[in-house]
Design a protein around this motif. Structure first.
Motif, PDB file in Angstrom:
ATOM      1  N   SER A  38       0.764  -1.029  -0.425  1.00  0.00           N
ATOM      2  CA  SER A  38       0.285   0.096  -0.125  1.00  0.00           C
ATOM      3  C   SER A  38       1.045   1.173   0.534  1.00  0.00           C
ATOM      4  O   SER A  38       0.449   2.562  -0.260  1.00  0.00           O
ATOM      5  CB  SER A  38      -1.520  -0.008   0.862  1.00  0.00           C
ATOM      6  N   LYS A  39       1.826   1.171   0.823  1.00  0.00           N
ATOM      7  CA  LYS A  39       3.258   2.101   1.121  1.00  0.00           C
ATOM      8  C   LYS A  39       3.864   2.363  -0.202  1.00  0.00           C
ATOM      9  O   LYS A  39       4.337   3.763  -0.945  1.00  0.00           O
ATOM     10  CB  LYS A  39       4.377   2.272   1.797  1.00  0.00           C
ATOM     11  N   ILE A  40       3.988   1.360  -1.475  1.00  0.00           N
ATOM     12  CA  ILE A  40       4.570   1.957  -2.887  1.00  0.00           C
ATOM     13  C   ILE A  40       3.610   2.480  -3.855  1.00  0.00           C
ATOM     14  O   ILE A  40       3.405   2.458  -4.597  1.00  0.00           O
ATOM     15  CB  ILE A  40       5.263   0.268  -3.235  1.00  0.00           C
ATOM     16  N   LEU A  41       1.986   1.715  -3.894  1.00  0.00           N
ATOM     17  CA  LEU A  41       1.091   2.477  -4.152  1.00  0.00           C
ATOM     18  C   LEU A  41       0.833   3.771  -3.917  1.00  0.00           C
ATOM     19  O   LEU A  41      -0.483   4.492  -4.516  1.00  0.00           O
ATOM     20  CB  LEU A  41       0.153   1.412  -3.966  1.00  0.00           C
ATOM     21  N   LYS A  42       1.428   4.487  -3.069  1.00  0.00           N
ATOM     22  CA  LYS A  42       1.064   5.912  -2.337  1.00  0.00           C
ATOM     23  C   LYS A  42      -0.493   5.986  -1.766  1.00  0.00           C
ATOM     24  O   LYS A  42      -1.233   7.089  -1.921  1.00  0.00           O
ATOM     25  CB  LYS A  42       1.412   7.002  -3.700  1.00  0.00           C
ATOM     26  N   LYS A  43      -0.928   4.729  -1.412  1.00  0.00           N
ATOM     27  CA  LYS A  43      -2.285   4.668  -0.432  1.00  0.00           C
ATOM     28  C   LYS A  43      -1.469   4.113   0.815  1.00  0.00           C
ATOM     29  O   LYS A  43      -2.210   2.816   0.747  1.00  0.00           O
ATOM     30  CB  LYS A  43      -3.331   4.294  -1.466  1.00  0.00           C
ATOM     31  N   PRO A  44      -1.583   4.812   1.641  1.00  0.00           N
ATOM     32  CA  PRO A  44      -0.356   4.282   3.063  1.00  0.00           C
ATOM     33  C   PRO A  44      -1.898   3.592   4.054  1.00  0.00           C
ATOM     34  O   PRO A  44      -2.304   4.587   3.963  1.00  0.00           O
ATOM     35  CB  PRO A  44       0.468   4.585   3.597  1.00  0.00           C
TER      36      PRO A  44
END
Length: 158
Positions: free
Chosen positions: A73-79
């Motif tokens: 989720s952090k990699i996808l910028k929606k942590p």
């Protein structure tokens, strides 16, 4: 609730406390709810199996049961703020259920496991209303009887 799409699985961006509160609200509604706690392996399986992915995405609540899901989720910028594992959520739900009239049915495991779990849970949550137990070993022809047993128990959570 906000969601993050991880390989096609729409995981709710909730922490343990938020997931617990959501489940407790579900208990006050007159309908069935599905809650799943996918980890990285489950999300990979859903990525490879469209029917399984659809099943997960039809849930009322999907939480990040694994640090790999949180990192994705952090990699996808929606942590997602924290790992919300099924075990941790269940512990909080049981703690809150202990002070209510909501009913729990323990289903699954080898013969004797659900009964032992009931015993241990009642040591910790003395007012918990456990209305039934059943092991998870059964023949297909027993399924209707088991469903009837659970339905007749009045359980709010299985």
């Amino acid at each position: 609730m906000d969601k993050v799409n991880i390989l096609g699985v729409h995981v709710d961006m909730v922490n343990i406390s938020q997931a617990t509160d959501c489940i407790m609200r579900f208990l006050d509604e007159d309908k069935f709810h599905a809650v799943y706690t996918p980890n990285s392996e489950i999300i990979m399986l859903a990525y490879k199996d469209e029917k399984f992915c659809k099943l997960l995405n039809n849930a009322d609540l999907l939480t990040a049961d694994g640090i790999g899901v949180v990192h994705a989720s952090k990699i996808l910028k929606k942590p997602i703020s924290e790992r919300a594992a099924g075990y941790d959520i269940a512990r909080q739900v049981l703690q809150k259920m202990n002070y209510t009239d909501h009913k729990l049915f323990l289903f699954g495991g080898k013969p004797g496991v659900a009964e032992e779990a009931k015993k241990k849970l009642l040591e910790e949550y003395t007012d918990l209303n456990i209305v039934g137990t059943r092991n998870g070993y059964f023949k297909p022809e027993e399924e209707a009887e088991i469903v009837e047993e659970i339905n007749n128990s009045g359980a709010d959570i299985v």
